[in-house]
Design a protein around this motif. Structure first.
Motif, short mmCIF file in Angstrom:
data_model
loop_
_atom_site.label_atom_id
_atom_site.label_comp_id
_atom_site.label_asym_id
_atom_site.label_seq_id
_atom_site.Cartn_x
_atom_site.Cartn_y
_atom_site.Cartn_z
N LYS A 208 -14.53 -2.63 -8.61
CA LYS A 208 -13.25 -3.40 -7.94
C LYS A 208 -12.12 -3.09 -8.55
O LYS A 208 -11.99 -2.79 -10.13
N SER A 209 -11.10 -2.49 -7.82
CA SER A 209 -9.85 -2.28 -8.40
C SER A 209 -9.02 -3.49 -8.70
O SER A 209 -8.99 -4.44 -8.02
N ASN A 212 -3.37 -2.06 -13.02
CA ASN A 212 -3.36 -0.84 -13.95
C ASN A 212 -2.53 -1.28 -15.10
O ASN A 212 -1.82 -2.16 -15.08
N VAL B 289 -4.01 -7.92 -6.00
CA VAL B 289 -4.34 -6.66 -6.66
C VAL B 289 -5.55 -6.89 -7.77
O VAL B 289 -6.29 -6.04 -7.76
N GLY B 292 -9.01 -6.65 -5.75
CA GLY B 292 -9.11 -5.29 -5.14
C GLY B 292 -8.83 -5.41 -3.86
O GLY B 292 -9.39 -4.37 -2.93
N ILE B 294 -5.48 -5.25 -2.71
CA ILE B 294 -4.54 -4.26 -2.64
C ILE B 294 -4.87 -3.31 -3.55
O ILE B 294 -5.16 -3.52 -4.74
N THR B 295 -4.81 -2.14 -3.23
CA THR B 295 -5.58 -0.92 -4.04
C THR B 295 -4.39 0.41 -4.09
O THR B 295 -3.72 0.36 -3.31
N PRO B 296 -4.74 1.28 -5.10
CA PRO B 296 -3.91 2.46 -5.17
C PRO B 296 -4.12 3.17 -3.92
O PRO B 296 -3.36 4.35 -3.61
N GLU B 297 -5.30 3.02 -3.26
CA GLU B 297 -5.53 3.55 -1.92
C GLU B 297 -4.91 3.30 -0.85
O GLU B 297 -4.73 3.88 0.15
N SER B 300 0.98 2.48 -1.03
CA SER B 300 1.70 3.50 -1.53
C SER B 300 2.68 3.29 -2.60
O SER B 300 3.17 4.05 -3.49
N TYR B 302 2.14 1.13 -4.92
CA TYR B 302 1.40 0.36 -6.10
C TYR B 302 1.85 0.29 -7.42
O TYR B 302 2.09 -0.89 -7.88
N LEU B 303 2.45 1.34 -7.82
CA LEU B 303 2.78 1.47 -9.33
C LEU B 303 4.08 0.61 -9.62
O LEU B 303 4.31 -0.16 -10.51
N THR B 306 3.27 -3.22 -9.25
CA THR B 306 2.62 -3.81 -10.46
C THR B 306 3.44 -3.61 -11.53
O THR B 306 3.72 -4.62 -12.35
#
Lengths: 318, 318
Positions: A208-209, A212, B289, B292, B294-297, B300, B302-303, B306
């Protein structure tokens, strides 16, 4: 050895001073900015001792002492041109034995981004700390949730005693860098297979994501190579909830020597004893925060810890 | 109405420009620092339009235009002296009808910290935005996990249509400010009872501390009172996993009009439609987030998302 607090553990990984601190003026103000060819973005910080290496490379770089800046020359205006120039340089330095970190040459390319989310060039992994480039990885924690009779347990590997970096230290269940051109989840599946023998179907179904972490590490001798290079990092975090019946992780590629299934109290003891690799201590603390083990009630430095685990890195990001 | 991206939603709550942005120089560089009596810490930023109010209060404040600073006078060297002086001033301004935000007078004291973790004074809640002080709250998301037959579902309240702030907008299951001298978890239990009728035993047993978010909000008219005041906030986040059999939340104190149990896709639609209060959209995105969704995949930005949900606030914190 005296016990380390959670904040002291975080400070071992997030060890670059903050611009607002008095230490910054002393330690960091002599750094040079390594910038994009248009001068608009700082891609990393260079130690003063490294700057002189660029003075004889006038074809490729522009050094400005007045601006404390080394920039990629303007004519390197494509991904291909920058990638070739930068990797030719790293290889030259490796052959000339200019930097000890290059003895750990990986033949693995890392992506450098500028603007954010856009590939600016690719670069040999082992040379990234010389320039202070942001690098990316995946970290997964496999755990068995608390039951009525047992506390939360975590699968913890001990790094091989023969590894050049952080030998015999404790680690996250699975961890690895994201090399070009692999995606985040692809890297996770690959590392899960190589490092822990986890079946890819299990990972696809159950990993599971969960967010970060980011921090700004200053390399020490235990990282291998020179001390003092700057290493800002982003780690994408995954949780894998397993059961007593899940086949346990086992060392496939020899990166790990053994895996332990430890109660959360043992994990906290090993953290406080300084037995974790610094950035995996940080990822473990993030896990313990997300799982309600470290709380605002039992951790007086809660906000400083959560903030520093999610440091706003001042460089363009993935 | 066009759909809002997750990054656009975050930007509605984290709306104060970053010092590195070009907007900062235009919009934020005219701000004054409101500092501690020893001048060492900036406790909040003052709008230029507010600074003139301090010029006639020479007994209590020192205004330095050269330094763009208003400081508490040096003689206010105890928590008691500062608390009395500041609250007398807020009450005076309320009586004189100097600020519209004071029409929402709460008779509730918020703690201001300096140095971090140490109480510096307590201050009327409704007056905090005039000074740009950091305030603290708790937010809890009650959810039913995905099963083989149903997706993840979340309990979402609609705010009362008669509330002065953000009427009829969507909210987190439970949310409330942390007043002095209450603790984080005490506040959660109190708010869970008042806003959603959750039994305190259920919360003590099942509510899980999962981290915190922080962001720098610039108030808009929908917040009530003047637009433009700065409101940096920290929210401690809790998850409450419930089942079909858990007594559903119900509005006790009338803050919520109704509670809906929505599939995660409906939650995402309501977010994108702009129907959430800005900071509860941010907390919901943090939930998505961590769970799981909302994911890095699939995201776009994401970073950036977060990172901005965990903004390093430049003031002393709790």
């Amino acid at each position: 050895m005296p016990k380390l607090s959670n904040l002291e553990l975080i400070a071992l990984a997030d060890s670059f001073p903050y611009p607002t601190s008095s230490v910054y003026k002393i330690e960091a103000s002599s750094l040079y900015h390594f910038t994009s060819h248009d001068l608009k973005a700082t891609l990393g910080y260079l130690l003063p001792s490294v700057v002189d290496y660029f003075r004889d490379l006038k074809q490729s770089f522009v050094v400005s002492d007045a601006e404390q800046r080394v920039s990629i020359a303007p004519e390197f205006d494509t991904v291909e041109k920058r990638s070739k120039m930068m990797n030719d340089l790293a290889l030259k330095w490796r052959i000339e034995k200019k930097f000890k970190v290059l003895e750990g040459w990986r033949s693995e390319l890392y992506p450098i981004y500028y603007p954010s989310s856009e590939l600016y060039f690719t670069f040999e992994r082992s040379a990234c700390p010389i320039f202070g480039f942001v690098t990316y990885g995946v970290h997964m924690t496999a755990y068995i949730p608390a039951s009525d009779t047992r506390p939360l347990r975590i699968w913890v590997p001990r790094r091989s005693r023969t590894k050049s970096t952080y030998p015999s230290m404790l680690d996250n269940t699975v961890a690895g860098g994201i090399g070009y051109p692999y995606g985040v989840f692809d890297t996770l599946i690959k590392e899960c297979g190589e490092e822990a023998g986890f079946d890819s179907e299990l990972i696809k179904e159950k990993a599971k994501s969960v967010g970060n972490v980011s921090y700004y590490y200053v390399r020490t001798s235990s990282a291998g190579g020179e001390s003092g290079f700057l290493q800002p990092e982003v780690q994408y975090c995954y949780d894998l909830e397993v059961t007593e019946d899940t086949p346990p992780p086992n060392p496939v590629d020899g990166e790990a020597e053994d895996f332990y299934l430890w109660d959360v109290d043992r994990v906290k003891e090993e953290l406080a004893a300084g037995n974790y690799k610094p950035n995996t201590a940080l990822v473990t603390i993030d896990f313990l925060v997300r799982h309600g083990v470290i709380t605002p009630e039992n951790e007086s430095n809660y906000l400083e810890i959560t903030s520093r685990m999610h440091r706003n890195l001042e460089h363009p990001l993935r």
